[in-house]
Design a protein around this motif. Sequence first.
Motif, PDB file in Angstrom:
ATOM      1  N   ILE A 116       0.815  -0.892  -0.313  1.00  0.00           N
ATOM      2  CA  ILE A 116       0.000   0.013  -0.055  1.00  0.00           C
ATOM      3  C   ILE A 116       0.618   1.271   0.173  1.00  0.00           C
ATOM      4  O   ILE A 116       0.398   1.922  -0.744  1.00  0.00           O
ATOM      5  N   GLU A 117       1.983   1.141   0.371  1.00  0.00           N
ATOM      6  CA  GLU A 117       2.556   2.554   0.395  1.00  0.00           C
ATOM      7  C   GLU A 117       3.773   3.155  -0.938  1.00  0.00           C
ATOM      8  O   GLU A 117       3.685   3.550  -1.122  1.00  0.00           O
ATOM      9  N   MET A 118       3.733   1.802  -1.147  1.00  0.00           N
ATOM     10  CA  MET A 118       4.374   2.238  -3.168  1.00  0.00           C
ATOM     11  C   MET A 118       2.623   2.837  -3.730  1.00  0.00           C
ATOM     12  O   MET A 118       3.094   4.181  -4.432  1.00  0.00           O
ATOM     13  N   MET A 119       1.442   2.564  -4.039  1.00  0.00           N
ATOM     14  CA  MET A 119       0.420   3.292  -3.933  1.00  0.00           C
ATOM     15  C   MET A 119       0.302   4.444  -3.991  1.00  0.00           C
ATOM     16  O   MET A 119       0.195   4.978  -4.848  1.00  0.00           O
ATOM     17  N   LEU A 120       0.413   5.037  -2.424  1.00  0.00           N
ATOM     18  CA  LEU A 120       0.585   5.379  -1.466  1.00  0.00           C
ATOM     19  C   LEU A 120       1.531   7.452  -2.392  1.00  0.00           C
ATOM     20  O   LEU A 120       1.645   8.080  -2.705  1.00  0.00           O
ATOM     21  N   GLU A 121       2.647   6.443  -2.529  1.00  0.00           N
ATOM     22  CA  GLU A 121       4.048   7.124  -2.807  1.00  0.00           C
ATOM     23  C   GLU A 121       3.186   7.106  -4.237  1.00  0.00           C
ATOM     24  O   GLU A 121       4.013   8.666  -4.949  1.00  0.00           O
ATOM     25  N   ALA A 122       3.118   7.114  -5.492  1.00  0.00           N
ATOM     26  CA  ALA A 122       3.045   6.725  -6.416  1.00  0.00           C
ATOM     27  C   ALA A 122       2.037   7.490  -6.769  1.00  0.00           C
ATOM     28  O   ALA A 122       1.144   7.740  -7.831  1.00  0.00           O
ATOM     29  N   GLU A 123       0.736   8.365  -5.955  1.00  0.00           N
ATOM     30  CA  GLU A 123      -0.357   8.641  -6.143  1.00  0.00           C
ATOM     31  C   GLU A 123      -0.671   8.644  -6.859  1.00  0.00           C
ATOM     32  O   GLU A 123      -2.258   9.447  -7.547  1.00  0.00           O
ATOM     33  N   ALA A 124      -1.695   7.035  -6.643  1.00  0.00           N
ATOM     34  CA  ALA A 124      -2.208   6.477  -7.903  1.00  0.00           C
ATOM     35  C   ALA A 124      -3.318   6.287  -6.845  1.00  0.00           C
ATOM     36  O   ALA A 124      -4.765   6.268  -7.294  1.00  0.00           O
ATOM     37  N   PRO A 482      -7.158 -12.287  26.871  1.00  0.00           N
ATOM     38  CA  PRO A 482      -6.774 -10.916  26.039  1.00  0.00           C
ATOM     39  C   PRO A 482      -6.844  -9.941  27.389  1.00  0.00           C
ATOM     40  O   PRO A 482      -7.662  -9.184  27.457  1.00  0.00           O
ATOM     41  N   GLU A 483      -5.748  -8.686  27.527  1.00  0.00           N
ATOM     42  CA  GLU A 483      -5.374  -7.924  28.156  1.00  0.00           C
ATOM     43  C   GLU A 483      -5.468  -6.873  27.462  1.00  0.00           C
ATOM     44  O   GLU A 483      -5.126  -6.652  25.871  1.00  0.00           O
ATOM     45  N   ASP A 484      -6.490  -5.669  27.766  1.00  0.00           N
ATOM     46  CA  ASP A 484      -6.314  -4.607  27.094  1.00  0.00           C
ATOM     47  C   ASP A 484      -4.412  -4.088  26.163  1.00  0.00           C
ATOM     48  O   ASP A 484      -3.889  -3.468  27.322  1.00  0.00           O
ATOM     49  N   ARG A 485      -4.853  -3.735  24.890  1.00  0.00           N
ATOM     50  CA  ARG A 485      -3.932  -3.174  24.602  1.00  0.00           C
ATOM     51  C   ARG A 485      -4.763  -2.056  23.397  1.00  0.00           C
ATOM     52  O   ARG A 485      -4.577  -2.394  22.644  1.00  0.00           O
ATOM     53  N   PRO A 486      -4.757  -0.988  24.144  1.00  0.00           N
ATOM     54  CA  PRO A 486      -5.646   0.083  23.334  1.00  0.00           C
ATOM     55  C   PRO A 486      -4.328   0.592  21.697  1.00  0.00           C
ATOM     56  O   PRO A 486      -4.632   1.370  21.210  1.00  0.00           O
ATOM     57  N   TRP A 487      -3.124   0.076  21.441  1.00  0.00           N
ATOM     58  CA  TRP A 487      -2.505   0.442  20.892  1.00  0.00           C
ATOM     59  C   TRP A 487      -2.492  -0.455  19.486  1.00  0.00           C
ATOM     60  O   TRP A 487      -2.254  -0.960  18.486  1.00  0.00           O
ATOM     61  N   TYR A 488      -3.392  -1.814  19.796  1.00  0.00           N
ATOM     62  CA  TYR A 488      -3.029  -2.703  19.385  1.00  0.00           C
ATOM     63  C   TYR A 488      -3.392  -3.238  18.205  1.00  0.00           C
ATOM     64  O   TYR A 488      -4.589  -2.298  18.086  1.00  0.00           O
ATOM     65  N   PRO A 489      -3.190  -3.518  16.891  1.00  0.00           N
ATOM     66  CA  PRO A 489      -1.693  -4.425  16.936  1.00  0.00           C
ATOM     67  C   PRO A 489      -0.789  -2.421  16.305  1.00  0.00           C
ATOM     68  O   PRO A 489      -0.910  -2.485  15.404  1.00  0.00           O
ATOM     69  N   ALA A 490       0.090  -3.068  16.541  1.00  0.00           N
ATOM     70  CA  ALA A 490       1.698  -2.166  16.526  1.00  0.00           C
ATOM     71  C   ALA A 490       2.384  -1.903  15.163  1.00  0.00           C
ATOM     72  O   ALA A 490       2.031  -0.830  14.138  1.00  0.00           O
ATOM     73  N   TRP A 491       1.767  -3.256  14.721  1.00  0.00           N
ATOM     74  CA  TRP A 491       2.598  -4.036  13.247  1.00  0.00           C
ATOM     75  C   TRP A 491       1.734  -2.766  12.014  1.00  0.00           C
ATOM     76  O   TRP A 491       1.867  -3.121  10.705  1.00  0.00           O
ATOM     77  N   SER A 492       0.687  -2.546  12.432  1.00  0.00           N
ATOM     78  CA  SER A 492      -0.383  -1.533  11.346  1.00  0.00           C
ATOM     79  C   SER A 492       0.281   0.309  11.303  1.00  0.00           C
ATOM     80  O   SER A 492      -0.386   0.126  10.311  1.00  0.00           O
ATOM     81  N   ALA A 493       1.064   0.654  11.795  1.00  0.00           N
ATOM     82  CA  ALA A 493       1.964   1.710  11.573  1.00  0.00           C
ATOM     83  C   ALA A 493       2.135   1.398  10.712  1.00  0.00           C
ATOM     84  O   ALA A 493       2.801   0.833   9.768  1.00  0.00           O
ATOM     85  N   ASN A 494       1.983   2.972   9.788  1.00  0.00           N
ATOM     86  CA  ASN A 494       2.617   2.747   8.707  1.00  0.00           C
ATOM     87  C   ASN A 494       3.971   3.660   8.781  1.00  0.00           C
ATOM     88  O   ASN A 494       4.650   4.545   9.324  1.00  0.00           O
ATOM     89  N   ILE A 495       5.051   2.479   8.204  1.00  0.00           N
ATOM     90  CA  ILE A 495       6.536   2.823   7.244  1.00  0.00           C
ATOM     91  C   ILE A 495       6.810   3.463   6.142  1.00  0.00           C
ATOM     92  O   ILE A 495       6.459   2.615   5.769  1.00  0.00           O
ATOM     93  N   GLU A 496       7.081   4.273   6.566  1.00  0.00           N
ATOM     94  CA  GLU A 496       7.710   4.900   5.136  1.00  0.00           C
ATOM     95  C   GLU A 496       8.566   4.349   4.467  1.00  0.00           C
ATOM     96  O   GLU A 496       9.946   3.706   4.300  1.00  0.00           O
ATOM     97  N   GLN A 497       8.024   3.722   2.893  1.00  0.00           N
ATOM     98  CA  GLN A 497       8.813   3.002   2.350  1.00  0.00           C
ATOM     99  C   GLN A 497      10.208   3.897   1.637  1.00  0.00           C
ATOM    100  O   GLN A 497      10.434   5.138   1.310  1.00  0.00           O
ATOM    101  N   GLY A 498      11.123   3.009   2.463  1.00  0.00           N
ATOM    102  CA  GLY A 498      12.812   3.941   2.352  1.00  0.00           C
ATOM    103  C   GLY A 498      13.151   4.251   3.693  1.00  0.00           C
ATOM    104  O   GLY A 498      14.876   5.155   3.092  1.00  0.00           O
ATOM    105  N   SER A 499      12.585   4.930   4.769  1.00  0.00           N
ATOM    106  CA  SER A 499      12.786   5.403   5.856  1.00  0.00           C
ATOM    107  C   SER A 499      13.891   4.106   6.502  1.00  0.00           C
ATOM    108  O   SER A 499      14.525   3.100   5.951  1.00  0.00           O
TER     109      SER A 499
END
Length: 566
Positions: A116-124, A482-499
């Motif tokens: 998805i980051e590729m599509m966003l960066e390409a302004e597709a 499950p214990e309450d994790r208001p940030w869950y899931p952490a992996w869903s954070a968007n990491i900029e391509q090439g960063s």
Amino acid sequence: MFKKKALLVLLLSALFMFLVACGGDDSDSSAGDDNGSSSDDGGSSETSNEPITYHYFIGTAGDDINSNETTIGKMLEDETGVNFQTEYLVGDLMEKIGVMIAGGEYPDVVIPDHAIEMMLEAEAFIPLNDLLEEHGPNILEMYSEYIDRFTMPDGNIYYLPISPSINEHVPNPNIDQGAFWIQRGVLKDAGFPEITTLDEYLALIKDYTDKNPEVDGMKTVPFTGLTYDTSFFTFSNTPNHLAGFPNDGSVQIDMDTHEASVYADKDEAKAYLKALNELNAEGYLDQEMFVMNNDDFLAKISSGRVLGFFGYGWQWNTAATTLDEAGNPDHEFMALPIVLEEGIKDQYLEPAAFTQNRGVGITVNAEHPERIIQYWDKLIQEETQRLIMWGEEGTHYSVNEEGRFYHTAEQVELNKDQDMRDEYGMTLYSWNWPRLSGSFSDGNAIEPRRQPEVALETYDEHDREYLDAYGIKTFSELFSQPEDRPWYPAWSANIEQGSDMALFASRAEELQKRYYPQIVLSDPANFESEWESFVNEYRALDGLETYENFFTETVKARIEGNWQYR
């Protein structure tokens, strides 16, 4: 760039209105009629129902189909005039998306999955803000709690995540996420023992293998796993679960400090690899574990000769269906909440979650994008979602006096019919489209598999033999809540391509893919040296600290309520 586009549209609109005003004759149809749209008193818009087919690319494997070939899709086409020609991924996703971007030619709608980051960066993707305001009132209502989580820093919305949770979170009575799975016959043979640690789990499998070197004339496979290509995370995630953490990706979040740390080189990773190294040396590890692809893995599980593996339930549900249809319930699997050692609280069951960095977008090549939004707006309504998830009352499900949905024995069998599900549209619309999770406004679970009444009816006498042996009513009761994790899931954070973070993640995965199999398959005498070599190279990777800091900041921001594209 988008501000410039907005200014251009504004100028063109002003010019158009000027020309209309100069025309002097307002007796003809309005400009809104020319493009097939008009507004009613409620402020929503209706467009022409002229037939139109959109190209809908889905970045996962599947069977191509026109939406109007299904009952639900035909109903929606009759209402909207819209049909979608779906195209599922064949080959490599990143390569496929890369070809689209290079040529500047896109399907009308794209679910790019992790590209998805590729599509966003390409302004597709086009901005959806105005389209949603004018044509998507139901979408805005259903996504209201989450809008800021996928609004970009420029203020625009470019895609819709798939599954916002509304009303109450409903845990699954069965296990569809991560677990250590064991063939039921192994448990029965041992007298239904309560096992919680990895050592106990592997000892049970080894003991059964020694007594049963063959299963139905085929060589027994004591333990295997899914490691192929993009499924490698299944293998690399396992130490995290053994340590009592849910799937936050490649980091663990400290419950007290909320600091993120990678675990690929932690003691739990070493302990798991060492256990597999010993398993391999003793002849109990599948020798094809690191070379077979996903189809090979599913075929092996379906054969009935595998005793144990770690995996996510959704990854192998087709094999589970095959085993169920084979008619030997002792070859089916039961999920266990295995941890490294006594005292660790398992966290396999997921808390309420929202995956914000995956979704579906409308591309710059789509004509009349408002018609796509209007289609999705009908799709997201509770009435339509009920048809997709449950079907028709009296045919696919029943309702008791308390208003609770359930399945009769006959309906259980009907809902197992894959051809029926395909033809009706349940398969097509169950994912990869805007859809809901949680519960309907009447309290029933949106997904039948999460409705306790449905789960209880699906259990046959063989299921109940195991449930009764462990004193539980549903299989998930073996697991800790499950214990309450208001940030869950952490992996869903968007990491900029090439960063720096993206480069670290890529290099770390490459290193794990190279070293982990090598460590597991090495001579036990060389285990320590192989492990140290991996740790030294891993710790030397540029960006490790930046990567951890990024997730620490992301988690803390989410806890404070700041989810914007984090």
